[in-house]
Enzyme design. Structure first.
Site, PDB file in Angstrom:
ATOM      1  CD  GLU A 269      -3.133  -1.277   1.910  1.00 45.82           C
ATOM      2  OE1 GLU A 269      -3.249  -0.412   2.786  1.00 45.82           O
ATOM      3  OE2 GLU A 269      -3.946  -2.218   1.784  1.00 45.82           O
TER       4      GLU A 269
HETATM    5  C1  HEM Z   1      -9.266  -1.347   4.248  1.00 46.40           C
HETATM    6  C2  HEM Z   1      -8.823   3.293   5.576  1.00 46.40           C
HETATM    7  C3  HEM Z   1      -4.937   3.556   2.719  1.00 46.40           C
HETATM    8  C4  HEM Z   1      -6.569  -0.309   0.343  1.00 46.40           C
HETATM    9  C5  HEM Z   1      -9.486  -0.137   4.861  1.00 46.40           C
HETATM   10  C6  HEM Z   1     -10.471   0.113   5.895  1.00 46.40           C
HETATM   11  C7  HEM Z   1     -10.370   1.426   6.233  1.00 46.40           C
HETATM   12  C8  HEM Z   1      -9.315   2.001   5.449  1.00 46.40           C
HETATM   13  C9  HEM Z   1     -11.207   2.167   7.271  1.00 46.40           C
HETATM   14  C10 HEM Z   1     -11.423  -0.925   6.479  1.00 46.40           C
HETATM   15  C11 HEM Z   1     -12.809  -0.740   5.967  1.00 46.40           C
HETATM   16  C12 HEM Z   1     -13.685  -1.897   6.368  1.00 46.40           C
HETATM   17  O1  HEM Z   1     -13.201  -2.879   6.941  1.00 46.40           O
HETATM   18  O2  HEM Z   1     -14.890  -1.864   6.093  1.00 46.40           O
HETATM   19  C13 HEM Z   1      -7.605   3.689   5.031  1.00 46.40           C
HETATM   20  C14 HEM Z   1      -6.825   4.837   5.474  1.00 46.40           C
HETATM   21  C15 HEM Z   1      -5.710   4.884   4.699  1.00 46.40           C
HETATM   22  C16 HEM Z   1      -5.822   3.794   3.735  1.00 46.40           C
HETATM   23  C17 HEM Z   1      -7.208   5.775   6.610  1.00 46.40           C
HETATM   24  C18 HEM Z   1      -4.532   5.816   4.795  1.00 46.40           C
HETATM   25  C19 HEM Z   1      -3.858   5.915   5.979  1.00 46.40           C
HETATM   26  C20 HEM Z   1      -5.129   2.620   1.729  1.00 46.40           C
HETATM   27  C21 HEM Z   1      -4.356   2.528   0.509  1.00 46.40           C
HETATM   28  C22 HEM Z   1      -4.820   1.432  -0.160  1.00 46.40           C
HETATM   29  C23 HEM Z   1      -5.867   0.845   0.651  1.00 46.40           C
HETATM   30  C24 HEM Z   1      -3.275   3.487   0.069  1.00 46.40           C
HETATM   31  C25 HEM Z   1      -4.420   0.878  -1.504  1.00 46.40           C
HETATM   32  C26 HEM Z   1      -3.123   0.845  -1.908  1.00 46.40           C
HETATM   33  C27 HEM Z   1      -7.324  -0.992   1.263  1.00 46.40           C
HETATM   34  C28 HEM Z   1      -7.679  -2.406   1.155  1.00 46.40           C
HETATM   35  C29 HEM Z   1      -8.413  -2.723   2.317  1.00 46.40           C
HETATM   36  C30 HEM Z   1      -8.533  -1.489   3.085  1.00 46.40           C
HETATM   37  C31 HEM Z   1      -7.317  -3.353   0.004  1.00 46.40           C
HETATM   38  C32 HEM Z   1      -8.941  -4.107   2.706  1.00 46.40           C
HETATM   39  C33 HEM Z   1      -7.765  -4.860   3.278  1.00 46.40           C
HETATM   40  C34 HEM Z   1      -8.121  -6.129   4.035  1.00 46.40           C
HETATM   41  O3  HEM Z   1      -9.266  -6.368   4.380  1.00 46.40           O
HETATM   42  O4  HEM Z   1      -7.198  -6.915   4.277  1.00 46.40           O
HETATM   43  N1  HEM Z   1      -8.808   1.025   4.606  1.00 46.40           N
HETATM   44  N2  HEM Z   1      -6.960   3.075   4.005  1.00 46.40           N
HETATM   45  N3  HEM Z   1      -6.049   1.603   1.768  1.00 46.40           N
HETATM   46  N4  HEM Z   1      -7.848  -0.486   2.417  1.00 46.40           N
HETATM   47 FE1  HEM Z   1      -7.448   1.329   3.168  1.00 46.40          FE
END
Ligand code: HEM
Ligand code: HEM
Length: 350
Positions: free
Chosen positions: A142
């Site tokens: 990420e």
């Molecule tokens: C999951 C916020 C950066 C891709 C999540 C979730 C949140 C979130 C709240 C969980 C949502 C849920 O479970 O319903 C953030 C914040 C970021 C960030 C605050 C910056 C600090 C990123 C970036 C990427 C990304 C840069 C892509 C390169 C994903 C993915 C998931 C996820 C693929 C699911 C991962 C899993 O379940 O293993 N993010 N995100 N996020 N986010 Fe982010």
């Protein structure tokens, strides 16, 4: 033989029509009451956050951090890259693309209403939004950064030094990784989407058409609501994906065993959080693998995998029509002006 006078026939017909009408009214009322029992409208006011303070200054700082690509090692990826508030709070990709153009293992879930989920991620491995926010910054696929490098970057810009001081008043050293996460959490708590047509229906308005009402009824009668209930229509409990019949390896890749990786318990093999279904019409593609682009197909997969039911085409269309009523008012977020770099700000790295 007596013949019934015409006027009497008309009166009987009216009475039958009256009973029929009363029956319809009763059924409609029961459906609404059942729905009010199973689901809750998204609150109009901001949620309570026992471990955080949702001050205007903290939310403003969190907005900056959410949009700032310099929080990633490359200077390319911000939270907003994968959680775009203009396209449903997700990225619209099968799986996310991050540092060095690498594909991650999972589809990006929406940040809208994430505050209402019992825990974060498809497998619930982060307890809350603040804990979650510490993850992506460090994840190699990420943002590929380190907490120290993030703190150096923040401390190098006067705009952030001032913003942390006002967001965390009275703290000697407000630029910490924990405060970085708390500010982002405060911003995310504002990303709720109240007033969907379904919520208006729950509050007593007649906002659903006949097909959507049939879909709501099927969603409850078939058993979807046993896993997708409450304020977020899901996001509260964990279940095997493939409770009745495991979907094919394209939809459920063998390498991703869900909560098994979190708890190392056999009972958690291929167990995932029942996905929240709010704004589902905006967040294709579906499932943690992100391979299903059509909502109708996602509904059909769920029927077979979770309920052992081959739903017919009409019922699938009805349920999908109902799910499209879950789109709420999208928060209007203004892209913040971000602090200017200084001579000591770490340079982007590959
Ligand atoms: C999951 C916020 C950066 C891709 C999540 C979730 C949140 C979130 C709240 C969980 C949502 C849920 O479970 O319903 C953030 C914040 C970021 C960030 C605050 C910056 C600090 C990123 C970036 C990427 C990304 C840069 C892509 C390169 C994903 C993915 C998931 C996820 C693929 C699911 C991962 C899993 O379940 O293993 N993010 N995100 N996020 N986010 Fe982010
Ligand atoms: C995911 C709808 C029944 C548990 C989903 C998704 C949809 C959906 C549209 C994809 C969400 C997304 O990608 O963001 C339905 C419908 C159902 C139903 C219409 C009834 C026909 C159930 C039941 C359970 C369940 C009964 C629990 C036994 C889950 C789980 C996921 C999910 C665990 C996440 C799957 C993953 O890891 O990708 N559901 N669902 N669902 N649902 Fe259901």
């Amino acid at each position: 033989m007596h013949s019934i006078p015409l006027a009497a026939t008309a009166a009987i017909a009216t009475t039958f029509a009256g009973i029929a009408l009363a029956d319809d009214d009763l059924r409609a009322q029961e459906l609404r009451e059942d729905a009010q029992y199973m689901f809750e409208p998204i609150p109009l006011s901001m949620p309570d956050m026992p471990n955080n303070i949702l001050s205007t200054d903290r939310i403003a700082l969190g907005t900056m951090l959410f949009f700032d690509p310099r929080m990633s090692r490359s200077g390319v990826f911000s939270c907003h890259s994968c959680h775009n508030v203009g396209i449903g709070g997700a990225d619209g990709l099968e799986v996310s693309i991050g540092h060095g153009w690498q594909k991650g293992p999972r589809n990006s879930p929406t940040v809208f209403n994430a505050v209402f989920n019992i825990a974060q991620f498809w497998d619930g491995r982060a307890a809350d939004l603040a804990e979650q926010a510490e993850g992506p910054v460090q994840a190699g696929v990420e943002m590929n950064n380190t907490p120290d490098r993030v703190l150096d970057t923040l401390a190098s810009m006067q705009g952030y030094v001032d913003a942390f001081a006002t967001a965390f008043p009275g703290e000697d050293d407000p630029i910490t990784f924990r405060n970085f996460a708390l500010a982002i959490e405060a911003f995310e708590a504002t990303l709720t989407t109240p007033n969907s047509r379904f919520d208006q229906y729950l509050m007593g308005a007649d906002t659903l058409d006949d097909q959507e009402l049939r879909g709501l009824s099927a969603f409850m009668d078939q058993g979807c609501a046993s896993c997708h209930a409450g304020v977020n229509m899901g996001g509260q409990e964990y279940y095997p994906f493939g409770l009745v019949e495991r979907p094919g390896a394209d939809v459920l890749p063998a390498g991703d065993r869900g909560r098994f990786a979190v708890t190392a318990t056999v009972a958690d093999d291929y167990v995932f959080r029942a996905a929240p279904l709010r704004n589902i019409a905006l967040t294709a593609p579906y499932f943690h693998s992100g391979v299903v682009w059509s909502l109708e197909e996602a509904v059909a997969v769920m029927g077979v995998s979770q309920l052992g039911a081959e739903l017919d085409e009409a019922e699938i269309a009805d349920i999908a029509a109902f799910l499209r009523t879950l789109t709420g008012e999208i928060p209007q977020v203004t892209h913040p002006v971000l602090p200017v770099r200084s001579a000591t700000t770490p340079l982007p790295e590959d």
